[in-house]
Design a protein around this motif. Structure first.
Motif, PDB file in Angstrom:
ATOM      1  N   UNK A   1       0.850  -1.309  -0.084  1.00 20.10           N
ATOM      2  CA  UNK A   1      -0.079  -0.002  -0.140  1.00 20.10           C
ATOM      3  C   UNK A   1       0.976   1.094  -0.142  1.00 20.10           C
ATOM      4  N   UNK A   2       2.156   1.285   0.885  1.00 16.08           N
ATOM      5  CA  UNK A   2       2.805   2.375   0.693  1.00 16.08           C
ATOM      6  C   UNK A   2       3.426   2.388  -0.523  1.00 16.08           C
ATOM      7  N   UNK A   3       3.878   1.556  -1.288  1.00 11.87           N
ATOM      8  CA  UNK A   3       4.574   1.794  -2.561  1.00 11.87           C
ATOM      9  C   UNK A   3       3.478   2.302  -3.572  1.00 11.87           C
ATOM     10  N   UNK A   4       2.209   1.649  -3.608  1.00 10.37           N
ATOM     11  CA  UNK A   4       1.074   2.303  -4.376  1.00 10.37           C
ATOM     12  C   UNK A   4       0.749   3.521  -4.071  1.00 10.37           C
ATOM     13  N   UNK A   5       0.802   4.098  -2.836  1.00 18.34           N
ATOM     14  CA  UNK A   5       0.216   5.332  -2.781  1.00 18.34           C
ATOM     15  C   UNK A   5       1.198   6.345  -2.944  1.00 18.34           C
ATOM     16  N   UNK A   6       2.637   5.921  -3.000  1.00 20.68           N
ATOM     17  CA  UNK A   6       3.621   6.980  -3.265  1.00 20.68           C
ATOM     18  C   UNK A   6       4.033   6.901  -4.890  1.00 20.68           C
ATOM     19  N   UNK A   7       3.477   6.085  -5.664  1.00 20.90           N
ATOM     20  CA  UNK A   7       3.736   6.019  -6.877  1.00 20.90           C
ATOM     21  C   UNK A   7       2.779   7.067  -7.710  1.00 20.90           C
ATOM     22  N   UNK A   8       3.443   7.230  -8.930  1.00 17.78           N
ATOM     23  CA  UNK A   8       2.739   8.305  -9.527  1.00 17.78           C
ATOM     24  C   UNK A   8       2.145   7.613 -11.020  1.00 17.78           C
TER      25      UNK A   8
ATOM     26  N   UNK B   1      -3.780  -2.742  -4.977  1.00 10.69           N
ATOM     27  CA  UNK B   1      -3.892  -3.906  -5.566  1.00 10.69           C
ATOM     28  C   UNK B   1      -5.202  -4.353  -5.549  1.00 10.69           C
ATOM     29  N   UNK B   2      -5.954  -4.912  -6.237  1.00 10.54           N
ATOM     30  CA  UNK B   2      -7.369  -5.585  -6.395  1.00 10.54           C
ATOM     31  C   UNK B   2      -7.317  -6.495  -5.147  1.00 10.54           C
TER      32      UNK B   2
END
Ligand code: AVJ
Length: 322
Positions: free
Chosen positions: A20-27, A32-33
């Motif tokens: 979740x950290x990686x996903x929220x920090x990516x652009x 992930x579903x």
């Protein structure tokens, strides 16, 4: 007649936090579903499968109801049915019955993330199919394919529901290559895939008039609020479902209605959203027979059977190592 092995990641919580950290920090931002499916999310998905607009579950069920005998014959009378993501195995009974009727049924190997459901399913199936051996695996099958037992007399490895559509091309190729590597010459993969069709029907299937899919999509924010101590306001986001015809996939997002900052206490993180900013929560790829043949061949598989519903909305295909 029942044996169930549990291989659950001790650090599932840590993996989620990392993801979740990686996903929220990516652009652009992304989630992930797999995090949709807490208890509420699983209930909402069940409701989705009953909506008029959402045809894939009904289409797949009708193929299995009408053509399981042909599928079992085309798969050379396997003795073992392995099912990835078996859940309550509601559609599986068509395959098990066809195997029983063909006289080849010996073993069912359900592979699922839920220990409780796997036990319940195993108990009912040994009663419904006298003599059936159930060797269940509780694990995340994306990571533990290697644990699936070898089967004498051929295995049919079923991956139903269209879940393969959630994987991006590289993850899909890696996953199918690993499936190919575990298949012996007598084994077959049985894969459920939704098919390309008019965008309007696809978009309606993922943005239903009752708003169930919107609620399902937003539920992932509730999961983050509970599991990671986040403070997402579900009313500050809206559901977006668009068909991307270039990539042949549904693209499902949550759009921030306002400029806002969300705090995720469990990650010690604050994340800002611009008004109108979209965060992707799911893709759901759609296939044609030609596209699937290509996807298979890139993974060391060859298409060997093709079964669709009458409308041609959905396909179950058989593949073998090439
Ligand atoms: C469970 C992944 C097959 O992609 O159609 C349904 C999930 N998402 N509506 C799909 C889903 C929104 C579903 N799969």
């Amino acid at each position: 007649m029942i044996a169930i092995e549990v291989h659950l990641d001790a650090d599932a919580a840590a993996a989620m936090a990392r993801d979740v950290r990686a996903g929220l920090l990516s652009e652009p931002k992304e989630l992930a579903p797999k995090y949709f499916y807490d208890e509420r999310g699983s209930q909402l998905f069940e409701q989705i499968t009953e909506l008029d607009e959402y045809y894939p579950t009904r289409a797949e069920r009708s193929i299995l109801a009408r053509r399981s005998a042909e599928i079992v014959a085309a798969a050379a009378q396997p003795r073992t049915l392995v099912e990835l993501g078996s859940g309550s195995a509601s559609k599986t009974r068509h395959l098990l019955s066809a195997m029983r009727d063909a006289g080849c049924l010996r073993t069912y190997v359900p592979v699922d993330i839920s220990e409780e459901i796997t036990h319940e399913t195993a108990e009912s199936l040994v009663q419904e199919y006298p003599g059936l051996a159930v060797h269940g695996l509780v694990c995340d099958f994306e990571h533990h394919l290697e644990r699936i037992p070898d089967g004498e007399g051929g295995r049919l490895v079923a991956f139903l529901g269209g879940t393969i559509g959630n994987l991006f091309p590289r993850a899909r190729r890696d996953f199918l290559s690993r499936v190919a590597a575990m298949l012996g010459p007598r084994d077959r993969l049985l894969l459920g895939t939704d098919l390309v069709k008019e965008p309007a029907r696809l978009e309606a299937a993922y943005d239903d008039s009752q708003g169930v899919t919107a609620e399902f999509n937003k539920n992932v924010l509730e999961v983050l609020n509970r599991e990671l101590g986040a403070d997402f306001d579900l009313d500050a986001f809206e559901h977006v479902a668009r068909y991307d015809s270039e990539e042949a996939r549904m693209d499902i997002r949550l759009r921030s209605l306002v400029e806002q900052t969300v705090r995720i206490a469990g990650l010690d993180l604050a994340v800002s959203f611009a008004a109108g900013e979209e965060m992707r929560t799911e893709v759901s790829a759609k296939f044609t027979r030609e596209r699937l043949e290509r996807v298979y061949s890139e993974a060391g598989l060859a298409l060997s059977g093709w079964f669709t519903d009458e409308a041609g909305d959905y396909a179950l295909s058989l593949a073998q190592p090439s």
